[in-house]
Write an enzyme that holds these catalytic residues in place. Structure first.
Site, PDB file in Angstrom:
ATOM      1  N   ALA A   1     -85.178  40.480 -30.585  1.00 44.03           N
ATOM      2  CA  ALA A   1     -86.001  39.731 -31.218  1.00 44.03           C
ATOM      3  C   ALA A   1     -85.655  38.244 -31.261  1.00 44.03           C
ATOM      4  O   ALA A   1     -84.534  37.872 -30.795  1.00 44.03           O
ATOM      5  CB  ALA A   1     -85.828  40.385 -32.740  1.00 44.03           C
TER       6      ALA A   1
ATOM      7  N   GLY B   1     -84.261  44.048 -29.981  1.00 44.71           N
ATOM      8  CA  GLY B   1     -85.645  44.501 -30.005  1.00 44.71           C
ATOM      9  C   GLY B   1     -86.019  44.851 -28.629  1.00 44.71           C
ATOM     10  O   GLY B   1     -87.145  45.739 -28.498  1.00 44.71           O
TER      11      GLY B   1
ATOM     12  N   GLU C   1     -85.107  48.486 -28.277  1.00 43.55           N
ATOM     13  CA  GLU C   1     -85.916  48.916 -29.102  1.00 43.55           C
ATOM     14  C   GLU C   1     -87.205  49.370 -28.875  1.00 43.55           C
ATOM     15  O   GLU C   1     -87.854  50.435 -28.999  1.00 43.55           O
ATOM     16  CB  GLU C   1     -85.712  48.379 -30.499  1.00 43.55           C
ATOM     17  CG  GLU C   1     -84.307  48.573 -31.253  1.00 43.55           C
ATOM     18  CD  GLU C   1     -84.090  47.629 -32.345  1.00 43.55           C
ATOM     19  OE1 GLU C   1     -84.276  46.336 -32.268  1.00 43.55           O
ATOM     20  OE2 GLU C   1     -83.625  48.203 -33.508  1.00 43.55           O
TER      21      GLU C   1
ATOM     22  N   GLU D   1     -76.920  43.723 -32.206  1.00 43.18           N
ATOM     23  CA  GLU D   1     -76.880  42.898 -33.572  1.00 43.18           C
ATOM     24  C   GLU D   1     -75.903  42.757 -34.215  1.00 43.18           C
ATOM     25  O   GLU D   1     -75.822  41.816 -35.176  1.00 43.18           O
ATOM     26  CB  GLU D   1     -78.097  43.982 -34.293  1.00 43.18           C
ATOM     27  CG  GLU D   1     -79.432  43.732 -33.662  1.00 43.18           C
ATOM     28  CD  GLU D   1     -79.812  44.635 -32.683  1.00 43.18           C
ATOM     29  OE1 GLU D   1     -78.816  45.347 -32.186  1.00 43.18           O
ATOM     30  OE2 GLU D   1     -81.037  44.901 -32.278  1.00 43.18           O
TER      31      GLU D   1
HETATM   32  N1  COA Z   1     -84.032  35.050 -29.153  1.00 44.27           N
HETATM   33  C1  COA Z   1     -84.300  33.617 -29.183  1.00 44.27           C
HETATM   34  N2  COA Z   1     -83.924  33.382 -28.009  1.00 44.27           N
HETATM   35  C2  COA Z   1     -83.368  33.679 -27.060  1.00 44.27           C
HETATM   36  C3  COA Z   1     -83.094  35.327 -27.080  1.00 44.27           C
HETATM   37  C4  COA Z   1     -83.413  35.576 -28.323  1.00 44.27           C
HETATM   38  N3  COA Z   1     -83.095  37.113 -28.646  1.00 44.27           N
HETATM   39  N4  COA Z   1     -82.448  35.486 -25.987  1.00 44.27           N
HETATM   40  C5  COA Z   1     -82.368  34.378 -25.111  1.00 44.27           C
HETATM   41  N5  COA Z   1     -82.966  33.540 -25.796  1.00 44.27           N
HETATM   42  C6  COA Z   1     -83.170  32.159 -25.166  1.00 44.27           C
HETATM   43  C7  COA Z   1     -81.878  31.206 -25.248  1.00 44.27           C
HETATM   44  O1  COA Z   1     -81.611  30.706 -26.365  1.00 44.27           O
HETATM   45  C8  COA Z   1     -82.241  30.276 -24.039  1.00 44.27           C
HETATM   46  O2  COA Z   1     -83.235  29.489 -24.603  1.00 44.27           O
HETATM   47  P1  COA Z   1     -82.998  27.772 -24.383  1.00 44.27           P
HETATM   48  O3  COA Z   1     -82.942  27.559 -23.115  1.00 44.27           O
HETATM   49  O4  COA Z   1     -84.082  27.154 -24.974  1.00 44.27           O
HETATM   50  O5  COA Z   1     -81.788  27.447 -25.155  1.00 44.27           O
HETATM   51  C9  COA Z   1     -83.254  31.045 -23.128  1.00 44.27           C
HETATM   52  O6  COA Z   1     -83.414  32.195 -23.790  1.00 44.27           O
HETATM   53  C10 COA Z   1     -82.094  31.447 -21.909  1.00 44.27           C
HETATM   54  O7  COA Z   1     -80.996  32.462 -22.392  1.00 44.27           O
HETATM   55  P2  COA Z   1     -79.376  32.063 -22.055  1.00 44.27           P
HETATM   56  O8  COA Z   1     -78.762  32.539 -23.342  1.00 44.27           O
HETATM   57  O9  COA Z   1     -79.487  30.610 -21.672  1.00 44.27           O
HETATM   58  O10 COA Z   1     -79.269  32.669 -20.855  1.00 44.27           O
HETATM   59  P3  COA Z   1     -78.054  33.554 -20.207  1.00 44.27           P
HETATM   60  O11 COA Z   1     -78.303  33.993 -18.808  1.00 44.27           O
HETATM   61  O12 COA Z   1     -76.850  32.393 -20.370  1.00 44.27           O
HETATM   62  O13 COA Z   1     -77.805  34.657 -21.199  1.00 44.27           O
HETATM   63  C11 COA Z   1     -78.208  36.598 -22.263  1.00 44.27           C
HETATM   64  C12 COA Z   1     -78.488  35.813 -21.362  1.00 44.27           C
HETATM   65  C13 COA Z   1     -79.284  37.776 -22.756  1.00 44.27           C
HETATM   66  C14 COA Z   1     -76.809  37.286 -22.294  1.00 44.27           C
HETATM   67  C15 COA Z   1     -78.219  35.711 -23.727  1.00 44.27           C
HETATM   68  O14 COA Z   1     -79.527  35.134 -23.915  1.00 44.27           O
HETATM   69  C16 COA Z   1     -78.296  36.558 -25.001  1.00 44.27           C
HETATM   70  O15 COA Z   1     -77.003  37.067 -25.510  1.00 44.27           O
HETATM   71  N6  COA Z   1     -79.320  36.703 -25.824  1.00 44.27           N
HETATM   72  C17 COA Z   1     -79.325  37.205 -27.133  1.00 44.27           C
HETATM   73  C18 COA Z   1     -79.318  38.767 -27.022  1.00 44.27           C
HETATM   74  C19 COA Z   1     -79.354  39.368 -28.496  1.00 44.27           C
HETATM   75  O16 COA Z   1     -78.428  39.182 -29.150  1.00 44.27           O
HETATM   76  N7  COA Z   1     -80.381  40.116 -28.857  1.00 44.27           N
HETATM   77  C20 COA Z   1     -80.343  40.747 -30.029  1.00 44.27           C
HETATM   78  C21 COA Z   1     -81.308  39.720 -30.836  1.00 44.27           C
HETATM   79  S1  COA Z   1     -81.644  40.684 -32.424  1.00 44.27           S
END
Ligand code: COA
Length: 260
Positions: free
Chosen positions: A66, A112, A115, A135
């Site tokens: 999400a 999400g 999910e 989460e």
């Molecule tokens: N919501 C909003 N933005 C998200 C996102 C999310 N769930 N997951 C990734 N993004 C965005 C990042 O903020 C970043 O945006 P920006 O460039 O504007 O800052 C872009 O996507 C790229 O992500 P980044 O974190 O730089 O890539 P990475 O390769 O370093 O890491 C992940 C990849 C997937 C490990 C990391 O993005 C992450 O942990 N995301 C969140 C996962 C999460 O907790 N999901 C559950 C949500 S309830």
């Protein structure tokens, strides 16, 4: 309707929906959920669509969750509404669709994203996919069905571990745990999903819908799945597809189902 965050492609009775926010790793914001609901609602009643594939744009992510930026400042009530709306518009909606939905998990499927994949009826992952429900690392819990569907798919013990550690599972482990049906090289992911979809599209759409209703009824409180099966089985005998399927067998030819 013109969509901003999803791409649609229909070919040979298979609709492929690609979530297309690659710069945000296809995170599910409100607009994307609404667009998915619209596209899926139309597909559900479109007889030319027999199977739906959902995937993510790019090679890195299916859906990274999400949209955290969108809900970070929400109140208790807004949080509850976010969860309820998500269940209704997307996650329950996908699970209860009348046609098979295949998740082509092409990379990160987190929160999400996992999910959504778990709401689909079948999951195929690329070998680089990583899946998890992180989460609790954000101080929240899976709110789009994850606490229920993960336990249904991998068992309560593994779900308790995965959710509390906020850990990620690689594709090979996901296969071993029954979280995904197949793991294939990324280059073969959509072909594999389309091959599965083609097989499904040749069978009776009304019978598949009835079978899915019957399977899902067993996961509902207070509903006897065996009774649902008996009722759904009986109803099939009144369909044109049943007549066609049995007649084709007797006439030693391939059936041509209309979905009626
Ligand atoms: N919501 C909003 N933005 C998200 C996102 C999310 N769930 N997951 C990734 N993004 C965005 C990042 O903020 C970043 O945006 P920006 O460039 O504007 O800052 C872009 O996507 C790229 O992500 P980044 O974190 O730089 O890539 P990475 O390769 O370093 O890491 C992940 C990849 C997937 C490990 C990391 O993005 C992450 O942990 N995301 C969140 C996962 C999460 O907790 N999901 C559950 C949500 S309830």
């Amino acid at each position: 309707m013109a969509y901003q965050n999803i791409l649609l492609q229909e070919e040979n009775n298979i609709l492929t929906i690609t979530i297309n926010r690659p710069d945000q790793l296809n995170a599910l914001n409100k607009q994307t959920i609404e667009e998915l609901n619209k596209a899926l609602s139309l597909a559900d009643v479109n007889p030319s669509v027999r199977v739906i594939i959902i995937t993510g744009s790019g090679e890195k992510a299916f859906v990274a969750g999400a949209d955290i930026k969108e809900f970070a400042a929400f109140s208790i009530e807004e949080g509850r509404m976010l969860s309820r709306a998500g269940h209704k518009l997307l996650f329950d909606f996908v699970e209860n669709m009348s046609k098979p939905v295949i998740a082509a998990v092409n990379g990160f499927a987190l929160g999400g994203g996992l999910e959504l994949a778990m709401s689909a009826h079948v999951r195929v992952a690329s070998d680089n996919a990583k899946m998890g429900l992180p989460e609790v690392s954000l101080g929240v819990i899976p709110g789009y069905g994850g606490t229920q569907r993960l336990a249904q798919l991998v068992g309560k013990g593994k779900a308790m571990e995965m959710i509390a550690t906020a850990g990620m599972m690689n594709a090979a482990d996901a296969l071993q745990w029954g979280l995904v049906n197949y793991v294939v090289p990324q280059a073969d992911l959509l072909t594999t999903c389309k091959d599965l979809a083609t097989k499904m599209s040749k069978n009776s759409p009304v019978a598949i819908a009835a079978a899915y209703r019957s399977i899902l009824s067993g996961y509902k409180n207070g509903v006897n799945g065996f009774e649902s099966e008996i009722a759904e089985f009986g109803k099939c005998f009144g369909t044109a597809d049943f007549k066609e399927g049995t007649t084709a067998f007797i006439e030693k030819r391939k059936p041509s189902f209309t979905g009626n």
